[in-house]
Design a protein around this motif. Structure first.
Motif, PDB file in Angstrom:
ATOM      1  N   ARG A  35     -42.412  11.923 -95.939  1.00 10.83           N
ATOM      2  CA  ARG A  35     -42.828  11.677 -94.561  1.00 10.83           C
ATOM      3  C   ARG A  35     -42.879  12.949 -93.735  1.00 10.83           C
ATOM      4  O   ARG A  35     -43.459  12.979 -92.657  1.00 10.83           O
ATOM      5  CB  ARG A  35     -41.873  10.693 -93.888  1.00 10.83           C
ATOM      6  CG  ARG A  35     -40.462  11.256 -93.718  1.00 10.83           C
ATOM      7  CD  ARG A  35     -39.529  10.222 -93.128  1.00 10.83           C
ATOM      8  NE  ARG A  35     -38.210  10.775 -92.953  1.00 10.83           N
ATOM      9  CZ  ARG A  35     -37.307  10.837 -93.915  1.00 10.83           C
ATOM     10  NH1 ARG A  35     -37.626  10.411 -95.123  1.00 10.83           N
ATOM     11  NH2 ARG A  35     -36.118  11.346 -93.688  1.00 10.83           N
ATOM     12  N   ARG A  36     -42.179  14.056 -94.190  1.00  4.61           N
ATOM     13  CA  ARG A  36     -42.093  15.253 -93.388  1.00  4.61           C
ATOM     14  C   ARG A  36     -43.405  16.023 -93.404  1.00  4.61           C
ATOM     15  O   ARG A  36     -44.009  16.228 -94.443  1.00  4.61           O
ATOM     16  CB  ARG A  36     -40.976  16.164 -93.906  1.00  4.61           C
ATOM     17  CG  ARG A  36     -39.627  15.442 -94.040  1.00  4.61           C
ATOM     18  CD  ARG A  36     -39.170  14.921 -92.698  1.00  4.61           C
ATOM     19  NE  ARG A  36     -37.857  14.321 -92.829  1.00  4.61           N
ATOM     20  CZ  ARG A  36     -37.281  13.615 -91.913  1.00  4.61           C
ATOM     21  NH1 ARG A  36     -37.874  13.379 -90.776  1.00  4.61           N
ATOM     22  NH2 ARG A  36     -36.082  13.113 -92.108  1.00  4.61           N
ATOM     23  N   ALA A  40     -45.030  16.585 -85.957  1.00  4.60           N
ATOM     24  CA  ALA A  40     -45.145  15.129 -85.919  1.00  4.60           C
ATOM     25  C   ALA A  40     -46.548  14.720 -85.519  1.00  4.60           C
ATOM     26  O   ALA A  40     -47.182  15.347 -84.683  1.00  4.60           O
ATOM     27  CB  ALA A  40     -44.137  14.556 -84.927  1.00  4.60           C
ATOM     28  N   ASP A  44     -46.052   9.447 -83.667  1.00  2.35           N
ATOM     29  CA  ASP A  44     -44.606   9.490 -83.808  1.00  2.35           C
ATOM     30  C   ASP A  44     -43.909   9.779 -82.485  1.00  2.35           C
ATOM     31  O   ASP A  44     -42.708   9.547 -82.352  1.00  2.35           O
ATOM     32  CB  ASP A  44     -44.197  10.562 -84.829  1.00  2.35           C
ATOM     33  CG  ASP A  44     -44.713  10.255 -86.222  1.00  2.35           C
ATOM     34  OD1 ASP A  44     -44.669   9.082 -86.611  1.00  2.35           O
ATOM     35  OD2 ASP A  44     -45.191  11.187 -86.889  1.00  2.35           O
ATOM     36  N   PHE A  75     -39.727  18.133 -84.600  1.00  2.00           N
ATOM     37  CA  PHE A  75     -40.755  17.137 -84.909  1.00  2.00           C
ATOM     38  C   PHE A  75     -40.616  16.634 -86.342  1.00  2.00           C
ATOM     39  O   PHE A  75     -40.768  15.440 -86.608  1.00  2.00           O
ATOM     40  CB  PHE A  75     -42.149  17.716 -84.677  1.00  2.00           C
ATOM     41  CG  PHE A  75     -42.491  17.897 -83.224  1.00  2.00           C
ATOM     42  CD1 PHE A  75     -42.293  16.878 -82.318  1.00  2.00           C
ATOM     43  CD2 PHE A  75     -43.007  19.107 -82.765  1.00  2.00           C
ATOM     44  CE1 PHE A  75     -42.598  17.042 -80.979  1.00  2.00           C
ATOM     45  CE2 PHE A  75     -43.322  19.282 -81.429  1.00  2.00           C
ATOM     46  CZ  PHE A  75     -43.111  18.249 -80.527  1.00  2.00           C
ATOM     47  N   ARG A  76     -40.337  17.523 -87.273  1.00  2.00           N
ATOM     48  CA  ARG A  76     -40.168  17.094 -88.663  1.00  2.00           C
ATOM     49  C   ARG A  76     -38.970  16.158 -88.793  1.00  2.00           C
ATOM     50  O   ARG A  76     -39.046  15.117 -89.453  1.00  2.00           O
ATOM     51  CB  ARG A  76     -39.970  18.305 -89.582  1.00  2.00           C
ATOM     52  CG  ARG A  76     -41.231  19.111 -89.852  1.00  2.00           C
ATOM     53  CD  ARG A  76     -41.035  20.043 -91.041  1.00  2.00           C
ATOM     54  NE  ARG A  76     -39.894  20.952 -90.876  1.00  2.00           N
ATOM     55  CZ  ARG A  76     -39.973  22.156 -90.340  1.00  2.00           C
ATOM     56  NH1 ARG A  76     -41.149  22.600 -89.888  1.00  2.00           N
ATOM     57  NH2 ARG A  76     -38.907  22.912 -90.240  1.00  2.00           N
ATOM     58  N   ASP A  79     -39.561  12.668 -87.049  1.00  4.36           N
ATOM     59  CA  ASP A  79     -40.695  11.894 -87.543  1.00  4.36           C
ATOM     60  C   ASP A  79     -40.214  10.696 -88.355  1.00  4.36           C
ATOM     61  O   ASP A  79     -39.403  10.830 -89.266  1.00  4.36           O
ATOM     62  CB  ASP A  79     -41.574  12.797 -88.414  1.00  4.36           C
ATOM     63  CG  ASP A  79     -42.853  12.104 -88.863  1.00  4.36           C
ATOM     64  OD1 ASP A  79     -43.264  11.124 -88.201  1.00  4.36           O
ATOM     65  OD2 ASP A  79     -43.439  12.545 -89.866  1.00  4.36           O
TER      66      ASP A  79
END
Length: 371
Positions: A35-36, A40, A44, A75-76, A79
């Motif tokens: 997902r990373r 983002a 998200d 953001f990573r 997320d």
């Protein structure tokens, strides 16, 4: 999620932590999929009309070299964890920190130089504008690891704790530990933070220690997870004490002690934490009095040399010098801070804070909260 404070007289022991939960944490499913991403996706982040579950408050001053990596890591890490927002509070930077931050969909607030600019002020301002039920505090020179925040959110979901921290740079222990204050990267339940008055904006430093002690004194629980929460740059060991002196860090220690004057349990913890400083201050006083006698002066010098040798045996000569330098500057700074009382938090001039960019906030929301 609201967690009622523990009303017992003593903080819960380590055995009070759910041992099974600790085992589950250590063996939790590491397959967090792919997902990373670098940043983002727009979906998200919270939309202007949506209430976020998480507010990320990033504090910064002259972090142009690091703020991009910091925001990207935020953001990573966030997320896939539900709606979130990012509020960056800049403390009168003179470099390109704000310009770089404007490239991202974040709210940007700027504290003018003429007002108190400190970590405590930044956190206080960010919390005033953030809307999430949980708030994550990150320094602008930190880079979050990808998976710690998810683990911290899950821990808050399943345990009656008010705040969670991790380890910076490297893991220091393999198990979950209950602590009486948290720092570095800190995830709080907002209702608990607000219940004890939040961060003290006028403290030059120690705002994290102060609020942690107030939380645990009120019966709330704080824990440290074993995983690394962020990578944080380390300065030169011999230069770091001087940097902290210039930044007013040691000054804030004395301020925090005086700020807690009417909170006996908090005050006791703060004073106990300064035992080395008080010991050094007492020893210095003995040295001053010893000038009345040549024998006493010689004895004091020899005893000091012996004590230094013991410390050097444990830390090495360089480490002993750093230890002595740090404690000496800290003692002087803390003493000065005792004579510089921090005003009440509610007198901080929020209306003077500049709204540079509203990010995903509803139009005019930030200004209304800072009025």
């Amino acid at each position: 999620m609201t967690h009622r404070p523990d009303t017992t007289d003593h903080a819960p022991t380590a055995t009070a932590l759910d041992a099974a939960a600790s085992t589950d944490y250590a063996s939790r499913d590491a397959q967090t999929d792919d997902r990373r991403t670098t940043t983002a996706a727009p979906g998200d982040l919270v939309s202007p009309g949506e209430t976020p579950e998480l507010s990320v408050v990033v504090i910064a001053k002259n972090e142009a070299d690091r703020i991009r990596k910091c925001l990207q890591s935020v953001f990573r890490a966030a997320d896939g964890l539900g709606p979130f927002e990012v509020v960056l509070v800049d403390s009168a930077s003179t470099d390109r920190t704000v310009d770089i931050a404007r490239e991202y969909p974040v709210t940007i607030l700027r504290i003018p130089e003429e007002h108190t600019v400190s970590c405590g002020a930044g956190r206080y301002v960010g919390d005033a504008v953030g809307r999430g039920d949980r708030v994550l505090h990150v320094d602008g020179d930190m880079e979050l690891t990808d998976d710690w925040l998810r683990a911290a959110m899950e821990y808050l979901d399943t345990h009656a704790v008010a705040g969670v921290e991790g380890c910076l740079n490297e893991t220091r222990h393999p198990e979950v530990r209950e602590v009486d204050k948290i720092g570095g990267v800190m995830l709080f339940e907002r209702d608990a933070l607000e219940a004890v008055g939040g961060f003290a904006p006028y403290l030059r430093s120690y705002e994290d220690v102060d609020v942690g002690y107030r939380l645990t004194a009120a019966g709330y629980r704080l824990v440290r997870l074993p995983d690394v929460s962020a990578v944080h740059p380390l300065g030169d060991p011999l230069q770091e004490p001087f940097r902290r002196w210039r930044a007013g860090y040691y000054h804030g220690v004395g301020q925090a002690i005086r700020y807690a004057a009417r909170k006996p349990r908090v005050l006791a913890k703060l004073v106990a934490r300064q035992r080395y400083k008080f010991a050094l201050l007492a020893w210095t006083a003995v040295g001053v009095l010893s000038i009345l006698s040549t024998v006493a002066v010689v004895g004091w010098v020899l005893a000091s040399a012996f004590a230094f040798a013991i410390v050097a045996k444990q830390l090495g000569v360089r480490g002993a010098i750093q230890f002595l330098l740090t404690k000496s500057l800290a003692t002087v700074g803390a003493t000065r801070g005792l004579f510089d009382p921090a005003p009440p938090a509610d007198t901080y001039p929020l209306s003077a804070v500049e709204v540079v960019q509203e990010g995903r906030l509803p139009a005019g929301y930030a200004r209304s909260k800072l009025a």
